[in-house]
Enzyme design. Structure first.
Site, PDB file in Angstrom:
ATOM      1  N   CYS A 118       0.836  -1.203   0.000  1.00 25.06           N
ATOM      2  CA  CYS A 118       0.000   0.000   0.000  1.00 25.06           C
ATOM      3  C   CYS A 118       0.880   1.266   0.000  1.00 25.06           C
ATOM      4  CB  CYS A 118      -0.993  -0.029   1.160  1.00 25.06           C
ATOM      5  SG  CYS A 118      -2.322   1.203   0.999  1.00 25.06           S
ATOM      6  N   HIS A 218      -3.753  -5.005   0.380  1.00 25.72           N
ATOM      7  CA  HIS A 218      -3.370  -5.426   1.726  1.00 25.72           C
ATOM      8  C   HIS A 218      -3.478  -6.945   1.884  1.00 25.72           C
ATOM      9  CE1 HIS A 218      -2.837  -1.594   3.855  1.00 25.72           C
ATOM     10  NE2 HIS A 218      -3.760  -1.130   3.033  1.00 25.72           N
ATOM     11  N   GLU A 220      -2.144  -8.567   4.106  1.00 23.11           N
ATOM     12  CA  GLU A 220      -2.127  -8.843   5.551  1.00 23.11           C
ATOM     13  C   GLU A 220      -3.474  -8.605   6.213  1.00 23.11           C
ATOM     14  OE1 GLU A 220      -1.096  -4.412   5.559  1.00 23.11           O
ATOM     15  OE2 GLU A 220      -1.425  -6.067   4.162  1.00 23.11           O
TER      16      GLU A 220
END
Length: 244
Positions: A118, A218, A220
């Site tokens: 990001c 993202h 994660e």
């Protein structure tokens, strides 16, 4: 500690008293990235660039075998030759910008594997002379506006270049979770596009010679496809150059 097994996860800051809900969600994502890297065998050190500053961030990461730069605040426009006052502009973290840009320069120079996520993806571009689209406007499919922070992520597909390092781990189409209102515009020196969204926005970039790559989404996030973050962490090795 062996430098070959040491991974520095570089974040913006450990504290955001002005944005507690955002900071709590950001901390969740950091924790998930650290846990995934630890499961992959890395010895992980978290470095907060805004808190540490350029000199200390470089010192703390000097013997790392690889680097991950995670998300956070918008990059200050001065670093890519643009002006302030754009739609959606929030707080900036100029010390973090300066420190993380310096990390990219050193990684490219040394050949240190680096993954940007990001904001980290955008930092790679800006560090190498690229520019950003400052705001994607109302109705963007890349994030949900005016919702609680836990609902900000938007799900969409990205199309991965078959020549890219991303392709081996993600395949031709990757389902992603994103929450960005900015995007890479002009590519920095030595960078090529590795993935795009259906609307044409650049979602992945790679350096043609250094083991440096970025993704706009993202992996994660708790809602990301299972195994996607592990696949991206697996790219932290010497690459095969991607032809421009």
């Amino acid at each position: 500690m062996s430098s070959a097994a040491r991974l520095s996860v570089v974040i913006v800051t450990r504290e955001r008293p002005y944005a507690p809900e955002y900071h709590a969600y950001s901390s969740l994502l950091v924790g998930r990235a650290v846990a995934a890297a630890t499961r992959a065998g890395w010895q992980v050190d978290v470095v907060a660039a805004q808190d540490e500053g350029r000199h200390e961030t470089l010192r703390r990461t000097d013997d790392s075998g690889a680097l991950v730069i995670l998300g956070g605040e918008d990059i200050a426009p001065e670093f890519y030759g643009a002006a302030r006052g754009y739609r959606g502009e929030g707080a900036h973290a100029e010390r973090a910008d300066e420190a993380q840009i310096a990390l990219v320069h050193r990684a490219v120079r040394r050949g240190t594997p680096l993954l940007g996520v990001c904001r980290g993806h955008q930092i790679i571009d800006v560090a190498l002379g690229g520019t950003l689209l400052q705001d994607l406007g109302e109705g963007s499919t890349h994030r949900h506006d005016d919702v609680p922070i836990e609902r900000v992520m938007s799900d969409h597909a990205v199309h991965v270049d078959a020549r890219s390092r991303l392709f081996e781990g993600l395949g031709a189409v990757a389902q992603t979770r994103s929450a960005h209102h900015q995007a890479v515009d002009r590519l920095g020196d030595g960078l090529v596009v590795a993935a795009r969204a259906s609307d044409g926005l650049i979602e992945g970039i790679e350096h043609v010679t250094a083991p440096v790559l970025g993704v706009q989404w993202h992996p994660e996030d708790p809602g990301a496809p299972r195994g996607q973050l592990a696949a991206l962490l697996g790219t932290l090795a010497v690459p095969v150059a991607l032809a421009a």
